[in-house]
Design a protein around this motif. Structure first.
Motif, short mmCIF file in Angstrom:
data_model
loop_
_atom_site.label_atom_id
_atom_site.label_comp_id
_atom_site.label_asym_id
_atom_site.label_seq_id
_atom_site.Cartn_x
_atom_site.Cartn_y
_atom_site.Cartn_z
N ASP A 1 61.62 18.93 67.31
CA ASP A 1 60.89 18.77 66.05
C ASP A 1 60.21 20.07 65.65
N THR A 2 60.00 20.23 64.35
CA THR A 2 59.20 21.35 63.88
C THR A 2 57.76 20.91 63.74
N GLY A 3 56.87 21.88 63.54
CA GLY A 3 55.47 21.55 63.31
C GLY A 3 54.79 20.93 64.51
N VAL A 4 55.18 21.37 65.72
CA VAL A 4 54.63 20.73 66.91
C VAL A 4 53.13 20.98 67.02
N VAL B 279 58.46 7.66 56.48
CA VAL B 279 57.58 7.87 55.33
C VAL B 279 57.15 6.53 54.75
N GLU B 280 58.11 5.62 54.66
CA GLU B 280 57.77 4.29 54.12
C GLU B 280 56.71 3.61 54.99
N ALA C 246 54.15 8.95 60.02
CA ALA C 246 55.10 9.54 59.08
C ALA C 246 55.56 10.92 59.53
N PHE C 247 55.30 11.27 60.81
CA PHE C 247 55.53 12.66 61.22
C PHE C 247 56.99 13.08 61.09
N ARG C 248 57.92 12.17 61.42
CA ARG C 248 59.34 12.52 61.27
C ARG C 248 59.74 12.22 59.85
N HIS D 242 54.80 1.08 64.15
CA HIS D 242 54.98 1.44 65.55
C HIS D 242 56.40 1.93 65.87
N PRO D 243 57.45 1.32 65.32
CA PRO D 243 58.79 1.88 65.62
C PRO D 243 59.04 3.22 64.95
N ALA D 244 58.44 3.46 63.78
CA ALA D 244 58.78 4.67 63.04
C ALA D 244 58.15 5.92 63.65
N ALA D 245 57.03 5.76 64.36
CA ALA D 245 56.34 6.92 64.91
C ALA D 245 57.16 7.54 66.03
N PRO D 246 56.93 8.84 66.34
CA PRO D 246 57.53 9.39 67.56
C PRO D 246 57.09 8.58 68.77
N SER D 247 57.94 8.47 69.79
CA SER D 247 57.69 7.46 70.82
C SER D 247 56.40 7.66 71.60
#
Lengths: 519, 110, 161
Positions: A119-122, A173-174, A164-166, A249-254
């Motif tokens: 990922d970028t923006g770490v 984003v949604e 929404a990080f990814r 919870h599923p959309a976030a990085p794990s």
């Protein structure tokens, strides 16, 4: 400067400093930022342990911000003695939560090193990560309702951004926007409750307001209680206000999912316990009515989470539904404790709720980390595209099976013990409740057996040729959490006697919480 | 759709009505209510003492020494909250910059 | 007057006034920050006033005109620096054997510029943080607008071909 004297504030400001300085450290490259976030989350964990030891040894810890001495919580004003400054009040319950939060936070930080490598923006990720940690620790350690709101905002805003990080995926984003909208609404309700309490009693310190409520309960406090409950039920992801959780919870990085499901929603449960048992006190409220409302909500939560989780194809979404169901168990314990306060059933309910809170943080934290491993190694979250993983990644798979069985309440793992205590407690109130709790536990078992059978056993599809266990920095946190699950399952008296029982005593003993601040 | 809107609107009206009714239970604006202190008998506490304390003691040199009492409350009595609020802004900026970051390294312009 | 070559800029009157007022607004912002402990105002208010100077430039010159002068990366570092300063000023109390956020420095006479211990220093730290933070937020929003305008333009040209 004596560290033990300032240990309560150090737990909060250590990750805060880490967050502020990460932008500078990350100028030296990603490696430096990795080590920096590891150091600060590790230091926070160490300080939390020290704080817990101090609380166990010498009782409630008071830390008054800006006073000449940490223990001077009140001022003398023309013979009136009351607290004016913000104070941290750490009893065994707060210390327990702080320990759990910093434990999962530390492991999630270590795990993020390799997990976020593509990922970028770490550096932004690490900043927000440490801010999320700060927010949660601030909520559980504070003894001031407005301060609790401020840290709730820090926690919530960093959580919105992290979900929404990814941002390259539409889903993230949604989910982030959805979480932002409903989360802000909940925060507003909580702020309104704080405003009402301040308007009525002219104080923000929990102990002072609790004392004033005891002396002269105003009808307005019930409005504040309703607003508080609605806000924190949303933050805790309890049905009917769970809809954001399933997307977020599923959309976030794990590693963030592990924090969100493992501990962020637990701060909501913590706040509910704190408000019921300490801020309002069980004496002034209609315990049976409020308790049964909580129990009914809890039962619905268990069923919604368990039954909707059964039909999910997405592994992380399934875990999110399972989190909803397990929050139902914690709420059930709180409700039972309210109905039967200070009886055997009530005590068992509290022990069960707090032990399940600890267990669920460990189990769900580990399961989300494993879901992240699968996503990282396989590139998919769809259960149907997996198969035979136990041959390809044996350690990860073994840990997942342990976690899945534990959360479904199968002996000899820790989930079994805490659920057993909850069944016993609810059976003492009404046997039907225990039956319902056992049935919904069967739903959870079905959910996890399906995942284990489809994804981990069976034959591997052709596409999954070169799959291996993840690198050590991702594997070690998972293995340690799995070992904790087994230890807590075989020797439940170890955590129950050492940390859960003091926390239960702290919840029950409102008078000592008050007398620690007021003369 | 209309039914859902009606339910939502009535819920808002209900909450508004309850909160509005609640206003009359508060003490009148600018007229502190001291009945609580009397009711308590030998107890020490009264509602408005915190405000009086800030106004009287706030600017004294032994407390904060700031003639702007708002600044005294913000940075002395409730400095920790102000740190929290500054952190909220910091979080919002960090979140916004994270959302508007470049997706891949070496993306076109700037 | 014919349309400007740069459609994102406002008229020459607005640009001139913005250029003239830029320094004055900065000075007023600094004044509000530094006198926070003796007059109404403080770090938050003065910080927003200071950020307004940058926002005004953005309004007058557009993102394309300002981005060469104001770098949001530098402003972000300033924000972190302000936050660290504020955090450290809180720690002064711990080092002086009191508690976090204890006001232990020289208090002076209330009402003078050098008084009230750490409060003016904290005002400066918060002012720095808020000024750069708000400016960064607005610049980022205008970056978003810049790109969406660019994509719209590209789409339009694609449709015309």
């Amino acid at each position: 400067m004596n560290i033990m004297e300032h240990i309560a504030i150090l737990v909060v400001i250590t990750p805060l400093f880490g967050a502020f300085s990460t932008p500078f450290v990350s100028l030296a490259g990603k490696k430096a930022a990795d080590i920096w976030v590891g150091i600060f989350s590790g230091l926070t964990f160490v300080f939390s342990i020290l704080l817990g030891l101090k609380v166990l040894r010498s009782g409630i810890v008071i830390y008054t911000l800006g006073a000449p001495e940490p223990a001077i919580a009140t001022v003398d004003y023309n013979g009136l003695i009351f607290p004016v400054r913000i104070l941290l009040e750490v009893d065994a319950l707060s210390a327990l939560l702080a320990l759990v939060i910093s434990l999962i936070g530390f492991f999630a930080a270590i795990y993020s090193w390799r997990y976020m490598e593509h990922d970028t923006g770490v550096e932004k990720f690490y900043t927000l990560f440490l801010l999320l940690l700060t927010g949660m620790l601030g909520i559980v350690l504070t003894g001031d309702i407005f301060n609790m709101y401020v840290f709730l905002e820090i926690m919530s805003i960093s959580a919105y951004a992290l979900v929404a990080f990814r941002k390259e995926t539409f889903e993230a984003v949604e989910a982030g926007i959805k979480y932002l909208v409903v989360g802000s609404a909940a925060s507003t309700l909580i702020l309104l409750a704080v405003a009402i309490l301040y308007g009525v009693y002219g104080s923000l310190t929990i102990a002072q307001i609790a004392h004033l409520i005891e002396v002269s309960p105003s009808p307005l406090i019930w409005g504040a209680l309703a607003l508080y409950l609605t806000g924190f039920i949303l933050k805790a992801g309890i049905v009917p206000l769970h809809m954001w959780l399933i997307d977020a919870h599923p959309a976030a990085p794990s590693s963030i999912s592990a924090l969100l499901s493992g501990v962020v929603i637990k701060t909501g449960a913590y706040a509910i316990i704190r408000i019921f048992f300490t801020l309002y006190g069980v004496e002034v409220m209609n315990r049976a009515l409020i308790g049964w409302i909580i129990v009914v909500i809890a039962v619905i939560t268990m069923f919604v989470g368990g039954s909707l989780g059964l039909i999910q194809q997405d592994l992380k979404r399934l875990l999110a539904y399972s989190s909803v169901a397990q929050m139902g168990y914690i709420a059930l314990g709180i409700g039972v404790a309210l109905i039967a306060f200070n009886t055997t059933a009530g005590d068992a309910g509290l022990v069960g709720a707090l032990f399940h809170l600890l267990n669920h943080a460990i189990m769900k934290g580990m399961l989300f980390l494993i879901a992240g491993v699968i996503l990282h190694q396989l590139g998919t979250r769809n259960i149907n595209e997996m198969g035979g993983l136990i041959k390809k990644m044996p350690i990860t798979s073994a840990c997942f099976i342990i976690g899945g069985l534990a959360i479904a309440g199968v002996p000899p793992f820790n989930g079994f013990v805490s659920k057993l205590i909850l069944y016993e407690a609810s059976a003492m109130i009404s046997p039907a409740l225990a039956v319902i709790a056992i049935i919904s536990s069967a739903l959870t078992l079905g959910m996890y057996l399906r995942v284990i059978q489809t994804a981990f056993l069976g034959r591997a599809p052709e596409t999954l040729k070169d799959i291996r266990d993840p690198p050590a920095s991702m594997l070690i946190p998972i293995v340690i959490l799995a070992i904790l699950i087994v230890i807590f399952g075989i020797l439940p008296s170890l955590p129950v006697d050492s940390i859960i029982t003091p926390a239960v005593e702290a919840v029950k003993n409102q008078a000592s919480y008050l007398s620690a601040v007021l003369p | 759709m209309i039914k859902r809107r009606a339910i939502g609107l009535s819920a808002i009206l209900l909450i508004f009505g309850l909160l509005f009714a609640g206003v009359f239970l508060l003490h009148p604006y600018g007229e502190p209510d001291y009945t609580l202190a009397i009711k308590q008998g030998d107890s020490f506490y009264q509602r408005t003492a915190t405000d009086d304390y800030f106004i009287e003691r706030g600017k004294m040199a032994e407390e904060s020494g700031s003639t702007n009492i708002v600044a005294a409350i913000l940075f002395d009595y409730r400095g920790y909250d102000t740190l929290g609020e500054a952190t909220v802004l910091f979080t919002a900026v960090a979140g916004a910059t994270a959302m508007f970051r470049r997706e891949r390294k070496g993306d076109e312009d700037e | 007057m014919k349309m400007s070559e740069k459609p994102y800029e406002l008229s020459v009157i607005v640009r001139t006034v913005a250029r003239l007022l830029f320094g004055l607004i900065l000075i007023f912002g600094f004044y509000v920050i530094v006198h926070g402990h003796i007059t109404p105002g403080g770090g938050f208010q003065g910080g927003v006033v200071t950020a307004l100077a940058v926002i005004m430039l953005l309004a007058a010159y557009g993102y394309e005109g300002v981005v060469t002068e104001v770098r949001e990366k530098i402003l972000e570092r300033f924000e972190s620096l302000g936050a660290i300063m504020f955090w450290t000023l809180g720690l002064v109390g711990v080092i002086a054997t009191a508690t976090y956020f204890a006001d232990v420095l020289y208090k002076g006479t209330p009402g003078e510029l050098i008084s009230a211990g750490t409060i003016p220093l904290m005002n400066i730290a918060v002012g720095m943080k808020v000024a750069s933070g708000v400016a960064v937020l607005v610049i980022i929003m205008s970056i978003g607008m810049y790109y969406s305008r660019k994509y719209q333009k590209a789409e339009k040209e694609g449709a015309e071909e």
